[in-house]
Each structure stands twice: as C-alpha cells, then as structure tokens.
Enzyme design. Structure first.
Site, short mmCIF file in Angstrom:
data_model
loop_
_atom_site.label_atom_id
_atom_site.label_comp_id
_atom_site.label_asym_id
_atom_site.label_seq_id
_atom_site.Cartn_x
_atom_site.Cartn_y
_atom_site.Cartn_z
N ALA A 202 0.84 -1.19 0.00
CA ALA A 202 0.00 0.00 0.00
C ALA A 202 0.88 1.24 0.00
CB ALA A 202 -0.92 0.00 1.22
N GLY B 64 -0.25 -4.95 0.72
CA GLY B 64 -1.41 -4.83 -0.17
C GLY B 64 -1.19 -5.48 -1.52
N GLU C 292 -2.06 -9.00 -0.99
CA GLU C 292 -3.50 -9.09 -0.79
C GLU C 292 -4.24 -8.98 -2.12
OE1 GLU C 292 -4.34 -7.34 3.61
OE2 GLU C 292 -3.32 -5.97 2.23
N GLU D 188 3.18 -5.96 7.48
CA GLU D 188 2.55 -4.81 8.14
C GLU D 188 2.89 -4.68 9.62
OE1 GLU D 188 -0.12 -5.60 4.57
OE2 GLU D 188 1.06 -6.77 5.99
#
Length: 257
Positions: free
Chosen positions: A62, A108, A111, A131
């Site tokens: 992210a 991310g 993911e 994370e």
C-alpha cells in the site's frame, strides 16, 4: 486510467500497474483497477485477465505515505473497506484473473494477488505481509485469505514474523500455481491464459460462479448450483459443438453461445 495500462491481446485483457518505483497501491490505483473491471465487463469477447506490475515489482504494498493524510479511525476503516470491496469484486469476477508476480508482492500487493484466481510467480519473487513491522496489520483481507492458501499455522508465522517467502516456497505451499524463471514469466502466464480462452465462454462463466462456493460452509447450495449450471451449459450451442467435435475427433469451434 493514468496509472494502469490496459491492453487486449486476442481475448485476454492485460492490466499493468504503472506507479514507480514500487507500484504502491494508492487509492488512485484502486480506482483505475475498478475502472478497468468496468470496461472489461462491457466487452463480451474477453475471457481472461492478466494483472502484472511494471518495473522491478508486481506491487510492494500500500501507499504508506497516503496513510499520513488520514486522521480518524473511521478514515482508516473506510480505506480498508475500499480495498476489501475491490478485491472481493476481483475474487467474484465473471472471468478468471491471473496475477503475474515478479520482484515482490508485499502487503497490499500480496492481498491483491490473493484476490486473483491464479498466481504465477518468479522463483526469486518475495511474497509477504510485513505490516506488523510498521505497527499496523493487513487491512485488505490479508488475515482472511492467506490461511486459505498456506494453512493457519503458516499464516500465523508469515503475518506475525513479517518475513516474506520466495516464489519457490509460495508454489510449494499452494499460494502460487507455478514458480518459473524470470524470463519465463510472461510466456507461462500467456500460455495459461490462452488455454483458458480456447474454452467456451458460457462454460468459463459457469465455473467462475461455482468455485466460490468452496469458500463457504454451504456445500449443499454449491451442489445444487452446480447441477443448475450443468443443465444451462448443456443447453448452449457450444456444448453441442463440443460433444460433436469429441465424437468426430476434431478440435471444437466454439462461438461463446
């Protein structure tokens, strides 16, 4: 779609994330992906989607800098929900989405890859959810999807340690379909996509509706839906052509109807 290249190669839509240097999944990338999915849904000729990243990475995660612009707890929750909704849409898409992973798929990025239906990785790729090293947690369904592929114990290890695994290990765990040499990634992915697009469109769509039942506890509903779809598909012209071609020992000529 300023940060997402959209190409069509025969019946395959190829989406390339273009956000150097790390292809971080900022909100504008998520919006571009959603727009691309909208476009594909309007093109009945597309039977498969390939998702990849430009440069050194598939996606390294992210956009952490974007987090600093948020203040309230609800803003962070809404950002997570935005990503979850998009990735759920990919997982439930009407045609298969193949992630072509090189370099790294972290946070991310992983993911996003896990929401795709298949993953082809390079042997040297790094996949992980780091994370917790930042004092946060996965927010785009990482805690929910990773155990599906690697099992609960390995998911605990990967998330809590934050240590990535190689493409080779990802394939051995079932997180990736295949691990290949860097120079073989594109050809392997496009060969797989070509095998898919050679099949009848209605059959592909039926399978894409049915397989998500395996992620629920309602096995009987899945069986009932499979029987219904089986009947619908056999009413199509492509089914008649496929059966006749088998009898005549020739390759079927599907018309996707």
């Amino acid at each position: 779609m300023d940060h997402l290249q959209f190409e069509t190669k025969e019946q395959v839509a190829v989406l390339t994330i273009q956000s150097p240097p790390a292809n971080a999944l900022a909100t504008y990338i998520l919006k571009d992906l959603a727009q691309a999915l909208d476009h594909i849904e309007q093109d009945s000729t597309i039977k498969a989607v390939v998702l990849k990243g430009e440069g050194k990475f598939f996606s390294a995660g992210a956009d952490i800098k974007e987090f600093t612009s948020l203040q309230a707890e609800s803003e962070y929750s809404n950002l997570a929900k935005q990503g979850q909704q998009l990735f759920n849409r990919i997982e439930n898409y009407h045609v298969p989405v193949i992630a072509a992973i090189h370099g790294a798929a972290l946070g991310g990025g992983l993911e996003l890859a896990m929401s795709c239906h298949m993953r082809i990785v390079t042997e040297s790729a790094k996949l992980g959810l780091p994370e917790l090293s930042l004092g946060i947690i996965p927010g785009f369904a990482g805690t929910q999807r990773l155990p599906r592929y690697v099992g609960q114990a390995k998911a605990y290890e990967m998330i809590l340690s934050g240590e990535p695994i190689s493409g080779v290990e990802a394939a051995s765990l079932g997180l990736a379909n295949h691990a290949v040499a860097d120079e073989e990634l594109e050809s392997t992915v496009m060969t797989l996509a070509g095998k898919i697009t050679s099949k009848s469109g209605p059959s592909i769509h039926a399978v894409m509706r049915l397989l998500p039942y395996t992620f629920t506890s309602n096995f009987e509903s899945g069986l009932s839906s499979e029987a219904d779809e089986f009947g619908k598909v056999f009413g199509n012209d492509d089914a008649k052509e496929g059966v006749q071609a088998f009898i005549e020992k020739r390759k079927p000529q599907f018309k996707d109807q």
